[in-house]
Design a protein around this motif. Sequence first.
Motif, PDB file in Angstrom:
ATOM      1  N   SER A   1       0.862  -1.184   0.000  1.00 55.18           N
ATOM      2  CA  SER A   1       0.000   0.000   0.000  1.00 55.18           C
ATOM      3  C   SER A   1       0.894   1.228   0.000  1.00 55.18           C
ATOM      4  CB  SER A   1      -0.888   0.033   1.245  1.00 55.18           C
ATOM      5  OG  SER A   1      -1.723  -1.093   1.281  1.00 55.18           O
ATOM      6  N   SER A   2       0.528   2.214  -0.799  1.00 56.84           N
ATOM      7  CA  SER A   2       1.300   3.453  -0.881  1.00 56.84           C
ATOM      8  C   SER A   2       0.393   4.629  -0.572  1.00 56.84           C
ATOM      9  CB  SER A   2       1.880   3.646  -2.281  1.00 56.84           C
ATOM     10  OG  SER A   2       2.720   2.581  -2.616  1.00 56.84           O
TER      11      SER A   2
ATOM     12  N   ARG B   1       5.639  13.556   0.169  1.00 56.99           N
ATOM     13  CA  ARG B   1       6.314  12.458   0.856  1.00 56.99           C
ATOM     14  C   ARG B   1       5.509  11.169   0.668  1.00 56.99           C
ATOM     15  NH1 ARG B   1       9.549  12.168   6.240  1.00 56.99           N
ATOM     16  NH2 ARG B   1       9.449   9.937   6.568  1.00 56.99           N
ATOM     17  N   MET B   2       6.207  10.114   0.337  1.00 54.36           N
ATOM     18  CA  MET B   2       5.551   8.835   0.086  1.00 54.36           C
ATOM     19  C   MET B   2       5.794   7.882   1.256  1.00 54.36           C
ATOM     20  SD  MET B   2       4.710   6.399  -2.679  1.00 54.36           S
ATOM     21  CE  MET B   2       4.765   6.580  -4.161  1.00 54.36           C
ATOM     22  N   ARG B   3       4.761   7.182   1.658  1.00 55.97           N
ATOM     23  CA  ARG B   3       4.866   6.145   2.686  1.00 55.97           C
ATOM     24  C   ARG B   3       4.320   4.851   2.094  1.00 55.97           C
ATOM     25  NH1 ARG B   3       5.947   8.322   7.786  1.00 55.97           N
ATOM     26  NH2 ARG B   3       5.496  10.534   7.919  1.00 55.97           N
TER      27      ARG B   3
END
Length: 186
Positions: free
Chosen positions: A25-26, A33-35
């Motif tokens: 999952s993104s 900012r990407m997690r």
Amino acid sequence: MALKKFPDLRHFAWESTKSQKWETSSQRSASGRMRTLTNQLYPNWTITASYNCLTDAEARQLHGFAASVKGAFEPFLWLDPEDYQEKGRPLVALDGTRYQATMKLGEHVEPVEYIENVAVYVDGIRQNPSSYSIDGGVVKFKTTPAGTVTADYTYYWCVHFADDGLEIEKIFQDANKASLTLEVVR
């Protein structure tokens, strides 16, 4: 219940594809900012194998095997033609006497369900098979080994048919071809 082994058809022409898939999952915030998150330790593996020249007897054996595991219902052990053997592989300590066998693909390591043709070493010294037993993919020592435990072994993938059907095409007298899609089961 002991898992059945897929028939040994590796000596005939085959083609195979092995693919892995992760459930990731993104989320991207307003700042860019990407997690990312995954709850999987190991990928979902899919193996496709094609047999281009099965005899009539082997085709019957393959049909019989698929019927015995009821299509996708029952998992079984698959000896992959390319990824099936480890030499000098460090075993992972589960506790003082039990060690898990693993396979290594590049830098990726994951446990295996079943091993055979096993030779176990402690600090490079081959151990007497009476000092340990094998339970699936686990080596169990009678007493705690003092040192680094490694092993040589053949490993199997635990898989099931991706669907309930199996089709074998007769291409000539005593010549058949089949394609299988298998998924790793954990």
